[in-house]
Structure formats: C-alpha cells, structure tokens
Design an enzyme around this catalytic site. Structure first.
Site, PDB file in Angstrom:
ATOM      1  N   HIS A 166      48.769  25.817  41.715  1.00 18.99           N
ATOM      2  CA  HIS A 166      48.817  27.085  40.696  1.00 18.99           C
ATOM      3  C   HIS A 166      49.455  27.965  41.195  1.00 18.99           C
ATOM      4  CE1 HIS A 166      46.456  24.352  37.920  1.00 18.99           C
ATOM      5  NE2 HIS A 166      47.802  24.005  37.781  1.00 18.99           N
ATOM      6  N   HIS A 259      41.579  26.569  43.566  1.00 18.80           N
ATOM      7  CA  HIS A 259      42.371  28.069  42.318  1.00 18.80           C
ATOM      8  C   HIS A 259      40.766  28.953  42.375  1.00 18.80           C
ATOM      9  CE1 HIS A 259      44.155  23.788  41.257  1.00 18.80           C
ATOM     10  NE2 HIS A 259      43.576  22.744  41.634  1.00 18.80           N
ATOM     11  N   GLU A 335      36.827  27.199  41.945  1.00 17.03           N
ATOM     12  CA  GLU A 335      37.034  28.163  41.753  1.00 17.03           C
ATOM     13  C   GLU A 335      36.542  30.136  42.031  1.00 17.03           C
ATOM     14  OE1 GLU A 335      40.017  27.802  39.351  1.00 17.03           O
ATOM     15  OE2 GLU A 335      39.499  25.659  38.749  1.00 17.03           O
TER      16      GLU A 335
END
Length: 379
Positions: A166, A259, A335
């Site tokens: 992303h 991420h 994350e």
C-alpha cells in the site's frame, strides 16, 4: 498564497485558498479507485500567517477513525518532519498552524520519495553484499526491483521481506531501509551470523506507481495488491505476479509483509492462524518470534491489534496468508501506526520515519532468535 502538488506523491484538492484563516481542502482519491486518505501538498506565501486549514471530506475517507487523535506531518526542508496538531469532529479535520517560512509541506505521514528509493538501491548494491535484480515492469513503466543479500546457496534459509504494498504506508519503506542498512553492516555480529545461514530477498517498494502517483492503497490500475495474491496478473497486478514467480523459484522459510495502520496507535503483527494446515510448529514459531521482537524493541507489543482469524477462514488473497499457506512457513504482517505509538508517545514527532527505521534494525534480532527452527527438519 499558493498550494501545489506537482511532485512525487503530491495529492490534494483545493476547494478554496483565498484567505489564510479559511483554507478549504479535500483529500483526493487514488487515481483508479475510491480509496481516499493520503495527502501531500506544499503551501507557499503564508509565512507567519495564522492559517486555518479545513479538510472537508475526512469523514468520508476510507478510514475515518484514522483522524481521531491524529496530528498531521509538516516540514520546511522535506528532511525534518514534525507534527502539527489537528482536531476532528467526525466530519471535518481542522488544522491551525502558523508557518515560520514561506514554503512548507504537509503530508499524511513522512514521505519516502522515489529518488530516496533509488538511492537506497544504489547504496545497497555498492556495499558489495547485495545483488539488484529486475523482476519486471509496472503498469507505468517503473522497475520492480529485488535486493538479494546472501550467498544464495541451496542450503541457505530463504527470508523474504516485502514493504509498501500500500503505497501511502511510507513507514514500511523506512522500515525496509533500517533492516537493510543493518543487514549490510559487516561490523554487526547478528548480520554476519544471519548471512552465514540465510539469504534475504527484500522488495523495499512493492508499489512504485502508487507511490509516485500519491495513492494510499492501490497501484496505477486501481488494484489493492494485498488482495491479489490468489490470482495476480501482468495486466492488473504485475508487482505481485513477478514477486510470486521469484518466490516459487527460491522458496520461502520466513516471510514479513510490512505495513502501516491508519487507526490503531500501536506496533503489532498479524499471523496465519486462519490458513488451512496451520500447525503447532508455526504457532510455537510465532510465539517465539513475538517474544524476541518485544525484547529487541519496546515499540512492539502484542496486546492490541487485529482479531485473529478462525481456523480455515484466512483470506488467501492476502500476502501473509498466501505465503504462509503455500510454503508452510512462519509469515507475519507487521503494522506500524500513522498516528503515534500510544505506549511510547512523542508529541513533537509521533510515529515517524526514524522510528520505523529503528524498528527495521531491531527486526534482525527475532529473525536470529528463531533461525534454527524455521525449517521443520531443523528442529
């Protein structure tokens, strides 16, 4: 007063910029999808003026909870980034800031530019320990580069690290830089011992097109790469297609997908509990890995995070689930926050590039701790 975005990862829509105390903006969607969250723009001509910026559509973006307790990033020189306080009423985010210079940049998170990406690849290759491989080409014609560090012998463990599927999650490439720099430091004993037994395959930017275009979540075709792993194609998701092909060639013993999370103010991991064939061996490896990551970095914790998938309910179109299932290996999604780490808050900088980089450095410790147990036959 002028607001511009014609630069690497620039993105914002200007509704009104006639008055310093009433600058009205909208966050622009990704170029070929409806994901809306990333912004990065330059404000000129407002030195020492009390500016009030209103982001009119924050309540309609992909992750509205991401604006709660969020402070945006700002920089005068594009090197040193700091946090500017913001408020959010559930619909509009309001920022009051008096710039101390005529040129100031604002961004959702500290950017990681394409030129820095290319510099990182060049620096890694120049170390003499890293080989650069071109896996293919993106839709916009950019290179999909793999950095290989190690001897590449058949007996080596194969450790894969990918970042920034992303593109707006720029903390992921800061992380990759930290991991790579430490891995290439021949004076670091953990790096040396790791490279005696393992080859690292690192993709520091999985989504070059989305990064340059200023997208939050998708590539130039509008594909969310972390939902493409079951059936990638050269037409829609060449980034995943090319990386998958190389993985099948090398094999995978440990996989990390890096991420950032918009809403959760913690560093955490998500594993493969829901994949078919999830075993006690993998569960033990996961526990050991998390334990040693907590020891290596107090920024990491294991109490807050995503709900665990129930057995057999993992989404195999996601990278960690697909890789963990396909290669029966330890696989984690890591994350990091867009906001701050609530356990170790920093009012001036929040979570930023340097903290992400330091976490990348620390990641070598848990890899080293579980190295000898990664393959079932080595237990």
């Amino acid at each position: 007063m002028k607001i511009s975005t014609q630069f690497d990862s620039g993105s914002i829509e200007v509704v009104s910029a006639e008055r310093f105390d009433d600058i009205q903006l909208k966050i622009r969607a990704d170029n070929a999808s409806e994901f809306t969250q990333w912004f990065h723009f330059r404000l000129q001509g407002a030195a020492y003026q009390p500016c009030v910026m209103r982001f009119l559509n924050t309540g309609e973006t992909a992750y509205p909870a991401g604006w709660e307790d969020y402070n945006l990033c700002a920089s005068y020189d594009r090197v040193n980034w700091f946090r500017v306080p913001a408020s959010y009423d559930g619909n509009i985010m309001t920022v009051e800031h008096t710039p101390l210079a005529n040129s100031v940049y604002y961004a959702y998170f500290e950017p990681y530019g394409w030129e820095r990406h290319l510099d990182l690849i060049g620096e890694a290759q120049g170390s003499g320990l890293c080989q650069v491989t071109d896996l293919g080409t993106t839709i916009d014609g950019r290179d999909i580069n793999l950095l290989t560090v190690g001897h590449e012998v058949s007996s080596d463990l194969k450790i894969w690290v990918i970042a920034r599927q992303h593109p707006g999650e720029t903390m992921a490439e800061w992380f990759a830089e930290g991991l790579l720099r430490r891995l290439l430091d021949w004076q670091d004993p953990i790096s040396r011992i790791l490279l005696e037994h393992a080859t690292f395959y690192i993709v520091p930017n999985m989504n070059p097109d989305g990064s340059v275009r200023g997208n939050l979540r998708t590539n130039a075709a509008g594909a969310n790469l972390n939902r493409e792993w079951l059936s990638p194609s050269l037409e829609r998701s060449p980034e995943v297609y090319c990386v998958q092909a190389k993985m099948r060639e090398t094999g995978v013993d440990l996989f990390l997908d890096i991420h950032g999370d918009e809403a959760i103010p913690y560093v955490f991991v998500a594993g493969t509990e829901g994949v078919p064939g999830y075993s006690e061996r993998i569960a033990e490896l996961e526990s050991a890995f998390k334990h040693h990551l907590e020891l290596a970095s107090p920024d990491f914790q294991d109490e807050q995070g995503y709900d665990k998938d129930k057995p057999g309910e993992a989404n195999l179109s996601m990278a960690t689930a697909w890789v963990g299932h396909t290669f029966d290996c330890l696989a984690y999604t890591l994350e990091m926050p867009f906001k701050d780490n609530a356990n170790l808050p920093d009012d001036d900088y929040g979570w930023n590039g340097q903290r992400s980089l330091r976490l990348g450095e620390a990641m070598l410790n848990p890899i080293y701790a579980v190295l000898e147990r990664l393959r079932a036959q080595q237990r």
